[in-house]
Design a protein around this motif. Structure first.
Motif, PDB file in Angstrom:
ATOM      1  N   ALA A  70       0.837  -1.203   0.000  1.00 33.11           N
ATOM      2  CA  ALA A  70       0.000   0.000   0.000  1.00 33.11           C
ATOM      3  C   ALA A  70       0.867   1.245   0.000  1.00 33.11           C
ATOM      4  N   LEU A  71       0.254   2.324  -0.413  1.00 33.53           N
ATOM      5  CA  LEU A  71       0.846   3.651  -0.360  1.00 33.53           C
ATOM      6  C   LEU A  71      -0.124   4.519   0.434  1.00 33.53           C
ATOM      7  N   ARG A  72       0.321   5.062   1.560  1.00 35.69           N
ATOM      8  CA  ARG A  72      -0.547   5.922   2.366  1.00 35.69           C
ATOM      9  C   ARG A  72      -0.281   7.372   2.007  1.00 35.69           C
ATOM     10  N   THR A  73      -1.344   8.106   1.670  1.00 31.51           N
ATOM     11  CA  THR A  73      -1.209   9.492   1.249  1.00 31.51           C
ATOM     12  C   THR A  73      -2.153  10.379   2.058  1.00 31.51           C
ATOM     13  N   THR A  74      -1.975  11.684   1.893  1.00 34.59           N
ATOM     14  CA  THR A  74      -2.854  12.657   2.529  1.00 34.59           C
ATOM     15  C   THR A  74      -4.275  12.503   2.003  1.00 34.59           C
ATOM     16  N   GLY A  75      -5.239  12.611   2.875  1.00 31.76           N
ATOM     17  CA  GLY A  75      -6.627  12.525   2.440  1.00 31.76           C
ATOM     18  C   GLY A  75      -7.567  12.579   3.617  1.00 31.76           C
ATOM     19  N   ALA A  76      -8.845  12.768   3.309  1.00 36.60           N
ATOM     20  CA  ALA A  76      -9.866  12.860   4.333  1.00 36.60           C
ATOM     21  C   ALA A  76     -11.134  12.193   3.833  1.00 36.60           C
ATOM     22  N   LEU A  77     -12.057  11.991   4.758  1.00 35.01           N
ATOM     23  CA  LEU A  77     -13.380  11.463   4.436  1.00 35.01           C
ATOM     24  C   LEU A  77     -14.411  12.477   4.905  1.00 35.01           C
ATOM     25  N   VAL A  78     -15.549  12.518   4.205  1.00 34.54           N
ATOM     26  CA  VAL A  78     -16.570  13.491   4.543  1.00 34.54           C
ATOM     27  C   VAL A  78     -17.926  12.948   4.122  1.00 34.54           C
ATOM     28  N   ASN A  79     -18.980  13.427   4.757  1.00 34.28           N
ATOM     29  CA  ASN A  79     -20.338  13.198   4.269  1.00 34.28           C
ATOM     30  C   ASN A  79     -20.591  14.269   3.216  1.00 34.28           C
ATOM     31  N   PRO A  80     -20.584  13.921   1.921  1.00 37.08           N
ATOM     32  CA  PRO A  80     -20.636  14.954   0.880  1.00 37.08           C
ATOM     33  C   PRO A  80     -21.956  15.714   0.850  1.00 37.08           C
ATOM     34  N   HIS A  81     -23.039  15.068   1.267  1.00 39.40           N
ATOM     35  CA  HIS A  81     -24.340  15.733   1.289  1.00 39.40           C
ATOM     36  C   HIS A  81     -24.382  16.805   2.368  1.00 39.40           C
ATOM     37  N   ARG A  82     -23.931  16.469   3.557  1.00 40.35           N
ATOM     38  CA  ARG A  82     -23.918  17.467   4.631  1.00 40.35           C
ATOM     39  C   ARG A  82     -22.968  18.616   4.317  1.00 40.35           C
ATOM     40  N   LEU A  83     -21.854  18.296   3.663  1.00 35.80           N
ATOM     41  CA  LEU A  83     -20.906  19.352   3.312  1.00 35.80           C
ATOM     42  C   LEU A  83     -21.516  20.320   2.309  1.00 35.80           C
ATOM     43  N   VAL A  84     -22.133  19.810   1.251  1.00 32.25           N
ATOM     44  CA  VAL A  84     -22.672  20.714   0.232  1.00 32.25           C
ATOM     45  C   VAL A  84     -23.861  21.504   0.780  1.00 32.25           C
ATOM     46  N   GLN A  85     -24.657  20.886   1.652  1.00 32.47           N
ATOM     47  CA  GLN A  85     -25.759  21.631   2.247  1.00 32.47           C
ATOM     48  C   GLN A  85     -25.229  22.724   3.176  1.00 32.47           C
ATOM     49  N   GLY A  86     -24.187  22.408   3.939  1.00 30.75           N
ATOM     50  CA  GLY A  86     -23.581  23.424   4.793  1.00 30.75           C
ATOM     51  C   GLY A  86     -22.973  24.554   3.988  1.00 30.75           C
ATOM     52  N   LEU A  87     -22.314  24.207   2.892  1.00 30.77           N
ATOM     53  CA  LEU A  87     -21.734  25.217   2.005  1.00 30.77           C
ATOM     54  C   LEU A  87     -22.825  26.118   1.442  1.00 30.77           C
ATOM     55  N   ALA A  88     -23.952  25.537   1.056  1.00 31.17           N
ATOM     56  CA  ALA A  88     -25.057  26.339   0.520  1.00 31.17           C
ATOM     57  C   ALA A  88     -25.587  27.306   1.583  1.00 31.17           C
ATOM     58  N   ARG A  89     -25.678  26.843   2.840  1.00 33.52           N
ATOM     59  CA  ARG A  89     -26.146  27.743   3.901  1.00 33.52           C
ATOM     60  C   ARG A  89     -25.184  28.913   4.091  1.00 33.52           C
ATOM     61  N   VAL A  90     -23.900  28.630   4.041  1.00 36.14           N
ATOM     62  CA  VAL A  90     -22.912  29.701   4.178  1.00 36.14           C
ATOM     63  C   VAL A  90     -23.038  30.694   3.034  1.00 36.14           C
ATOM     64  N   VAL A  91     -23.173  30.177   1.827  1.00 35.52           N
ATOM     65  CA  VAL A  91     -23.263  31.052   0.654  1.00 35.52           C
ATOM     66  C   VAL A  91     -24.515  31.916   0.714  1.00 35.52           C
ATOM     67  N   ARG A  92     -25.631  31.330   1.117  1.00 38.73           N
ATOM     68  CA  ARG A  92     -26.856  32.137   1.269  1.00 38.73           C
ATOM     69  C   ARG A  92     -26.654  33.217   2.320  1.00 38.73           C
ATOM     70  N   GLY A  93     -25.934  32.861   3.408  1.00 36.47           N
ATOM     71  CA  GLY A  93     -25.658  33.841   4.447  1.00 36.47           C
ATOM     72  C   GLY A  93     -24.772  34.977   3.975  1.00 36.47           C
ATOM     73  N   GLN A  94     -24.037  34.754   2.893  1.00 37.24           N
ATOM     74  CA  GLN A  94     -23.206  35.812   2.310  1.00 37.24           C
ATOM     75  C   GLN A  94     -23.990  36.715   1.366  1.00 37.24           C
ATOM     76  N   GLY A  95     -25.290  36.451   1.228  1.00 32.78           N
ATOM     77  CA  GLY A  95     -26.129  37.290   0.378  1.00 32.78           C
ATOM     78  C   GLY A  95     -26.299  36.794  -1.050  1.00 32.78           C
ATOM     79  N   VAL A  96     -25.837  35.572  -1.328  1.00 30.42           N
ATOM     80  CA  VAL A  96     -25.972  35.003  -2.676  1.00 30.42           C
ATOM     81  C   VAL A  96     -27.364  34.390  -2.821  1.00 30.42           C
ATOM     82  N   ASP A  97     -28.021  34.646  -3.935  1.00 32.72           N
ATOM     83  CA  ASP A  97     -29.327  34.048  -4.239  1.00 32.72           C
ATOM     84  C   ASP A  97     -29.116  32.713  -4.949  1.00 32.72           C
ATOM     85  N   ILE A  98     -29.672  31.640  -4.382  1.00 37.07           N
ATOM     86  CA  ILE A  98     -29.605  30.315  -5.006  1.00 37.07           C
ATOM     87  C   ILE A  98     -31.007  29.934  -5.462  1.00 37.07           C
TER      88      ILE A  98
END
Length: 496
Positions: A204-232
């Motif tokens: 094996a080769l161990r490299t830098t990386g992470a795991l995430v719940n992609p749905h929660r991340l994109v929903q959180g990102l959308a909330r932040v963007v809306r809070g910045q005044g962006v219309d979605i």
């Protein structure tokens, strides 16, 4: 343990058994939930579509990671700018959530192409910014209190046959040429199997990386963007983008948007626009998710670091554990549907699910009683160079796409690239290979269809062919791993 879907009252379907035989698979595939598992982990409130005509400074077409990161970084850089995001379905409903949640560096085959065609400096730049984005996504989650199960666990690229050992040897040499020696750890068979308990693993080769719940991340990102005044505007597909005077008009079924700048950020759906029709080819890849494993089941397989795991095939398989101890098993061959078809009916693919099931059984034989609850697929935006593409078209429209199945970290980098392109800045991001290297295109129509099918056949055949040329790692694996470890130790001693 009950699944999130069951707790919300979803209809229960008997899940697919891990030990299902060939005669059982068709029945099991019929019973499994063909829906994106991640969507069960957090309910969402869908935003309103565009209602009538509107104007703005910047119109971003696409409400996935690329478009939302671009909106976020643009709003940070220009707080007074009026920004609108148009999404044809709901935020993150495309490839942004139909994936395994692996936040890793660009695949090995990309490093080969970068070195061959664009040189050491460009290759290293791609990897440096990718590693930075992995860390920055974790910081973003902490800063904005986004519960996306972000875990900096690292990634294990494992090898399961001698041909993959040869590929690993080449990747290590390329990484060293690029100055990336410190970003990976090489492991022989015994050490690798202590990290991931599969009898198939030879190293094996161990490299830098992470795991995430992609749905929660994109929903959180959308909330932040809306809070910045962006219309979605959700459920607002852009059907036409054209230059009008000094600006642009984006037409939708419910109104038009006039804007000074337009960004096309629909990835696998970029073929929907004439300007980018030949830049990206949509191909499909598939995933299966198990029921939560019991403690007794978890104890059967070594996986102490809970890293993301992938093998070294051209059409690689990948595995990870979720926060509630499900196994996500993904990858395998790509599927291309003629006419660049991205119809949502392709989320279900019995042949792909059977292949995934069989490969899971080979890799994790100790989990022969594990049952699957979800099976689904999503489209990949495949670029001819296998690296993302960003730039400005002849009509001035800015674009970003083409992650070829590895977009969680590069889309974050891409958001900064798009910010600087829109603001017409020359920065380290606009000098990345994603922007400056040659961007060959795909053929249109039936010729493009044939080319895509031939590519899939060639890659699948290449994975099955035996090793043709001698490589140290394939001929003497123990000596290869031991020799590399010894050289690393000597280099460390020299540097003290």
């Amino acid at each position: 343990m009950r699944s999130a879907a069951a707790d919300r009252g979803a209809v229960h379907r008997p899940p697919c058994r891990a030990d299902a035989g060939p005669d059982d698979l068709e029945t099991d595939v019929e019973e499994i939930q063909n829906s994106v598992y991640w969507h069960d982990t957090e309910p969402v409130e869908v935003g309103e579509p565009l209602d009538g005509d509107a104007s703005c400074d910047i119109c971003i077409v696409g409400g996935g990671y690329t478009g939302l990161w671009a909106a976020h970084f643009l709003a940070e850089a220009e707080p007074s700018a009026r920004i609108r995001v148009l999404e044809s379905h709901t935020v993150g409903s495309g490839a942004s959530t139909a994936n395994g949640g692996f936040v890793g560096l660009t695949a090995g085959k990309v490093l080969r192409r970068l070195l061959w065609y664009y040189g050491r400096e460009k290759a290293a730049g791609v990897y440096r910014t990718g590693a930075r984005s992995i860390i920055d996504i974790g910081r973003f989650c902490r800063r904005y209190d986004i519960d996306a199960d972000f875990a900096m666990n690292g990634m294990l690229q494992v090898v399961t046959d001698r041909k993959q050992l040869a590929r690993l040897e080449l990747q290590v040499k390329r990484s060293e040429r690029t100055g990336l020696r410190g970003s990976f750890k090489l492991m022989g068979r015994d050490e690798a199997q202590e990290r991931i308990g599969s009898p198939q693993v030879l190293g094996a080769l161990r490299t830098t990386g992470a795991l995430v719940n992609p749905h929660r991340l994109v929903q959180g990102l959308a909330r932040v963007v809306r809070g910045q005044g962006v219309d979605i505007h959700e459920h607002t597909p852009a059907v036409d983008v054209r230059r009008v005077g000094n600006g642009y008009r984006v037409s939708t079924p419910t109104g038009t948007v006039t804007a000074n700048e337009v960004v096309l950020a629909t990835n696998a759906w970029q073929h929907s626009f004439g300007q980018t029709h030949t830049k990206v080819m949509p191909v499909w890849n598939y995933l299966m998710v198990t029921e939560p494993l019991t403690d007794a089941q978890l104890d059967r397989v070594n996986w102490p670091g809970r890293e993301g795991v992938s093998n070294s095939l051209s059409f690689a398989h990948a595995a990870r554990l979720t926060s509630d101890n499900r196994v996500v098993w993904s990858g395998g061959r790509w599927y291309y549907f003629d006419g660049r078809d991205t119809g949502r009916g392709h989320i279900r693919n019995a042949a792909a699910f059977r292949d995934l099931r069989e490969s899971f059984a080979r890799f994790f034989p100790a989990w022969d009683d594990v049952r699957f609850s979800h099976a689904f697929g999503g489209p990949i935006g495949w670029s001819r160079t296998f690296i993302p593409q960003f730039g400005r078209l002849a009509d001035g429209v800015v674009y970003g796409h083409g992650y070829t199945g590895n977009g969680l970290a590069p889309s974050h980098t891409g958001g900064k690239i798009l910010r600087d392109l829109v603001l017409r800045r020359e920065t380290e991001y606009t000098e990345l290979a994603f922007v400056t290297v040659n961007q060959p295109t795909f053929a249109k129509g039936a010729i493009g269809d044939t080319g895509a099918h031939l590519f899939v056949w060639r890659q699948e055949t290449g994975d099955r062919l035996p090793l043709m040329l001698p490589h140290q790692a394939a001929l003497a694996p123990r000596a290869f791993f031991a020799g590399r470890a010894a050289r690393k130790a000597r280099a460390a001693d020299t540097g003290r």
